[in-house]
Design a protein around this motif. Structure first.
Motif, PDB file in Angstrom:
ATOM      1  N   PRO A  25     -36.564  44.675 -45.904  1.00 33.50           N
ATOM      2  CA  PRO A  25     -35.937  45.948 -46.288  1.00 33.50           C
ATOM      3  C   PRO A  25     -34.614  46.122 -45.538  1.00 33.50           C
ATOM      4  CG  PRO A  25     -38.235  46.270 -45.637  1.00 33.50           C
ATOM      5  CD  PRO A  25     -37.872  44.856 -45.306  1.00 33.50           C
ATOM      6  N   ARG A  26     -33.649  46.675 -46.206  1.00 27.69           N
ATOM      7  CA  ARG A  26     -32.297  46.802 -45.645  1.00 27.69           C
ATOM      8  C   ARG A  26     -32.290  47.501 -44.292  1.00 27.69           C
ATOM      9  NH1 ARG A  26     -27.255  50.185 -47.226  1.00 27.69           N
ATOM     10  NH2 ARG A  26     -25.636  48.874 -46.348  1.00 27.69           N
ATOM     11  N   GLU A  27     -33.152  48.479 -44.113  1.00 24.00           N
ATOM     12  CA  GLU A  27     -33.136  49.260 -42.869  1.00 24.00           C
ATOM     13  C   GLU A  27     -33.613  48.469 -41.647  1.00 24.00           C
ATOM     14  OE1 GLU A  27     -36.843  50.278 -45.248  1.00 24.00           O
ATOM     15  OE2 GLU A  27     -34.692  50.258 -45.664  1.00 24.00           O
ATOM     16  N   VAL A  28     -34.234  47.318 -41.832  1.00 27.49           N
ATOM     17  CA  VAL A  28     -34.681  46.536 -40.678  1.00 27.49           C
ATOM     18  C   VAL A  28     -33.847  45.265 -40.447  1.00 27.49           C
ATOM     19  CG1 VAL A  28     -37.054  47.389 -40.815  1.00 27.49           C
ATOM     20  CG2 VAL A  28     -36.454  45.239 -41.928  1.00 27.49           C
ATOM     21  N   VAL A  29     -32.908  44.992 -41.347  1.00 25.87           N
ATOM     22  CA  VAL A  29     -32.121  43.762 -41.244  1.00 25.87           C
ATOM     23  C   VAL A  29     -31.332  43.705 -39.943  1.00 25.87           C
ATOM     24  CG1 VAL A  29     -30.166  42.512 -42.261  1.00 25.87           C
ATOM     25  CG2 VAL A  29     -32.036  43.271 -43.705  1.00 25.87           C
ATOM     26  N   LEU A  30     -30.684  44.789 -39.568  1.00 24.87           N
ATOM     27  CA  LEU A  30     -29.896  44.787 -38.331  1.00 24.87           C
ATOM     28  C   LEU A  30     -30.798  44.575 -37.118  1.00 24.87           C
ATOM     29  CD1 LEU A  30     -27.106  44.983 -37.105  1.00 24.87           C
ATOM     30  CD2 LEU A  30     -27.394  47.457 -36.981  1.00 24.87           C
ATOM     31  N   GLU A  31     -31.949  45.211 -37.119  1.00 22.61           N
ATOM     32  CA  GLU A  31     -32.914  45.032 -36.022  1.00 22.61           C
ATOM     33  C   GLU A  31     -33.366  43.574 -35.936  1.00 22.61           C
ATOM     34  OE1 GLU A  31     -37.424  46.512 -35.235  1.00 22.61           O
ATOM     35  OE2 GLU A  31     -36.005  48.036 -35.907  1.00 22.61           O
ATOM     36  N   MET A  32     -33.644  42.976 -37.081  1.00 17.08           N
ATOM     37  CA  MET A  32     -34.041  41.559 -37.112  1.00 17.08           C
ATOM     38  C   MET A  32     -32.922  40.685 -36.569  1.00 17.08           C
ATOM     39  SD  MET A  32     -35.842  41.322 -40.876  1.00 17.08           S
ATOM     40  CE  MET A  32     -35.820  39.543 -40.884  1.00 17.08           C
ATOM     41  N   LEU A  33     -31.686  40.999 -36.991  1.00 11.56           N
ATOM     42  CA  LEU A  33     -30.534  40.220 -36.549  1.00 11.56           C
ATOM     43  C   LEU A  33     -30.422  40.234 -35.030  1.00 11.56           C
ATOM     44  CD1 LEU A  33     -27.911  38.672 -37.313  1.00 11.56           C
ATOM     45  CD2 LEU A  33     -26.774  40.893 -37.322  1.00 11.56           C
ATOM     46  N   LEU A  34     -30.537  41.411 -34.447  1.00  9.97           N
ATOM     47  CA  LEU A  34     -30.351  41.549 -33.005  1.00  9.97           C
ATOM     48  C   LEU A  34     -31.426  40.820 -32.200  1.00  9.97           C
ATOM     49  CD1 LEU A  34     -29.026  45.202 -32.801  1.00  9.97           C
ATOM     50  CD2 LEU A  34     -27.747  43.054 -32.816  1.00  9.97           C
ATOM     51  N   GLU A  35     -32.590  40.577 -32.802  1.00  7.83           N
ATOM     52  CA  GLU A  35     -33.633  39.815 -32.116  1.00  7.83           C
ATOM     53  C   GLU A  35     -33.175  38.377 -31.827  1.00  7.83           C
ATOM     54  OE1 GLU A  35     -37.290  40.060 -34.301  1.00  7.83           O
ATOM     55  OE2 GLU A  35     -37.362  42.246 -34.102  1.00  7.83           O
ATOM     56  N   TYR A  36     -32.259  37.870 -32.637  1.00  6.54           N
ATOM     57  CA  TYR A  36     -31.765  36.508 -32.439  1.00  6.54           C
ATOM     58  C   TYR A  36     -30.721  36.408 -31.337  1.00  6.54           C
ATOM     59  CZ  TYR A  36     -34.347  34.598 -36.339  1.00  6.54           C
ATOM     60  OH  TYR A  36     -35.351  34.160 -37.154  1.00  6.54           O
ATOM     61  N   ALA A  37     -30.219  37.542 -30.852  1.00  9.29           N
ATOM     62  CA  ALA A  37     -29.194  37.509 -29.797  1.00  9.29           C
ATOM     63  C   ALA A  37     -29.726  36.848 -28.531  1.00  9.29           C
ATOM     64  CB  ALA A  37     -28.690  38.919 -29.498  1.00  9.29           C
ATOM     65  N   ASP A  38     -31.042  36.909 -28.320  1.00  9.51           N
ATOM     66  CA  ASP A  38     -31.641  36.302 -27.135  1.00  9.51           C
ATOM     67  C   ASP A  38     -32.064  34.849 -27.356  1.00  9.51           C
ATOM     68  OD1 ASP A  38     -31.353  38.670 -25.689  1.00  9.51           O
ATOM     69  OD2 ASP A  38     -33.284  39.433 -26.376  1.00  9.51           O
ATOM     70  N   ALA A  39     -31.821  34.328 -28.552  1.00  8.35           N
ATOM     71  CA  ALA A  39     -32.263  32.967 -28.880  1.00  8.35           C
ATOM     72  C   ALA A  39     -31.213  31.912 -28.549  1.00  8.35           C
ATOM     73  CB  ALA A  39     -32.628  32.881 -30.364  1.00  8.35           C
ATOM     74  N   VAL A  40     -30.114  32.317 -27.937  1.00  6.19           N
ATOM     75  CA  VAL A  40     -29.055  31.365 -27.600  1.00  6.19           C
ATOM     76  C   VAL A  40     -29.393  30.714 -26.266  1.00  6.19           C
ATOM     77  CG1 VAL A  40     -26.589  31.047 -27.192  1.00  6.19           C
ATOM     78  CG2 VAL A  40     -27.369  32.810 -28.788  1.00  6.19           C
ATOM     79  N   PRO A  41     -29.652  29.403 -26.264  1.00  4.26           N
ATOM     80  CA  PRO A  41     -29.969  28.741 -24.996  1.00  4.26           C
ATOM     81  C   PRO A  41     -28.750  28.726 -24.071  1.00  4.26           C
ATOM     82  CG  PRO A  41     -30.230  27.228 -26.865  1.00  4.26           C
ATOM     83  CD  PRO A  41     -29.682  28.509 -27.400  1.00  4.26           C
ATOM     84  N   PRO A  42     -28.987  28.707 -22.768  1.00  4.26           N
ATOM     85  CA  PRO A  42     -27.857  28.631 -21.829  1.00  4.26           C
ATOM     86  C   PRO A  42     -27.128  27.298 -21.988  1.00  4.26           C
ATOM     87  CG  PRO A  42     -29.951  28.453 -20.666  1.00  4.26           C
ATOM     88  CD  PRO A  42     -30.278  28.727 -22.093  1.00  4.26           C
TER      89      PRO A  42
ATOM     90  N   ALA B  40     -25.130  33.067 -33.407  1.00  2.89           N
ATOM     91  CA  ALA B  40     -25.358  31.839 -32.645  1.00  2.89           C
ATOM     92  C   ALA B  40     -26.850  31.556 -32.514  1.00  2.89           C
ATOM     93  CB  ALA B  40     -24.707  31.947 -31.268  1.00  2.89           C
ATOM     94  N   GLY B  41     -27.638  32.589 -32.263  1.00  2.00           N
ATOM     95  CA  GLY B  41     -29.084  32.412 -32.137  1.00  2.00           C
ATOM     96  C   GLY B  41     -29.724  31.917 -33.419  1.00  2.00           C
ATOM     97  N   ILE B  42     -29.278  32.447 -34.544  1.00  2.00           N
ATOM     98  CA  ILE B  42     -29.796  32.001 -35.845  1.00  2.00           C
ATOM     99  C   ILE B  42     -29.471  30.526 -36.055  1.00  2.00           C
ATOM    100  CG2 ILE B  42     -29.418  32.203 -38.340  1.00  2.00           C
ATOM    101  CD1 ILE B  42     -29.166  35.275 -37.808  1.00  2.00           C
ATOM    102  N   LEU B  43     -28.227  30.153 -35.772  1.00  3.01           N
ATOM    103  CA  LEU B  43     -27.851  28.750 -35.945  1.00  3.01           C
ATOM    104  C   LEU B  43     -28.578  27.856 -34.946  1.00  3.01           C
ATOM    105  CD1 LEU B  43     -24.034  29.107 -36.665  1.00  3.01           C
ATOM    106  CD2 LEU B  43     -25.862  28.572 -38.298  1.00  3.01           C
ATOM    107  N   ALA B  44     -28.692  28.303 -33.690  1.00  7.46           N
ATOM    108  CA  ALA B  44     -29.382  27.490 -32.680  1.00  7.46           C
ATOM    109  C   ALA B  44     -30.826  27.226 -33.097  1.00  7.46           C
ATOM    110  CB  ALA B  44     -29.336  28.188 -31.319  1.00  7.46           C
ATOM    111  N   GLU B  45     -31.516  28.256 -33.548  1.00  5.08           N
ATOM    112  CA  GLU B  45     -32.919  28.085 -33.952  1.00  5.08           C
ATOM    113  C   GLU B  45     -33.030  27.370 -35.290  1.00  5.08           C
ATOM    114  OE1 GLU B  45     -36.710  30.822 -35.161  1.00  5.08           O
ATOM    115  OE2 GLU B  45     -35.580  31.413 -33.377  1.00  5.08           O
ATOM    116  N   GLY B  46     -32.210  27.770 -36.239  1.00  3.79           N
ATOM    117  CA  GLY B  46     -32.307  27.222 -37.590  1.00  3.79           C
ATOM    118  C   GLY B  46     -31.867  25.777 -37.719  1.00  3.79           C
TER     119      GLY B  46
END
Length: 141
Positions: A18-35, A85-91
């Motif tokens: 649902p559109r209202e949760v897309v931004l929230e989902m996106l922000l979850e990937y901000a922590d998926a960027v490895p150092p 970056a997190g989406i690409l790193a994981e995906g």
């Protein structure tokens, strides 16, 4: 050749949310960027993506077996850009060069992000993907 299976799953998760949760989902990937590894400290050997409003750096290499390694860096104060970056790193983890090159250029539109974030951010994310693909093509020779 198809794009990496995990990235296809991520695209589908976003596209069907649902559109209202897309931004929230996106922000979850901000922590998926490895150092970054030590050898890339200070962005040595990395390319800056000037299309991003935020300082964003990336590097892609292709191993002899054809698999791609990616590194991304941008400030934690830019969660949307870090999320790209997190989406690409994981995906793209474990993907081959051919799979990465098969990623559609309109990735972020397919994910439904155009309605959740500014066009400027979508353009920055598309530039990240374009530069990543260019580096992979150059690494392939």
């Amino acid at each position: 050749m198809d794009m990496p299976p995990r990235l296809a799953e991520i695209i589908e998760e976003f596209a069907s949310a649902p559109r209202e949760v897309v931004l929230e989902m996106l922000l979850e990937y901000a922590d998926a960027v490895p150092p970054l590894p030590e050898e890339l400290a200070g962005h040595t050997g990395m390319e800056q993506v000037p299309e991003c409003q935020t300082p964003f750096f990336l590097r892609a290499t292709v191993a002899p077996d054809g698999t791609v390694a990616t590194w991304f860096d941008c400030p934690p104060e830019s969660p949307t850009t870090r999320a790209f970056a997190g989406i690409l790193a994981e995906g793209l983890a474990g993907a081959t060069a051919d799979e990465v090159l098969a990623v559609p250029d309109d990735l972020y539109q397919r994910m439904g992000l155009a309605g959740a974030i500014s066009p400027l951010r979508v353009r920055g994310g598309s530039a990240i993907l374009a530069r990543l693909k260019r580096q992979i093509k150059e690494a392939q020779g």
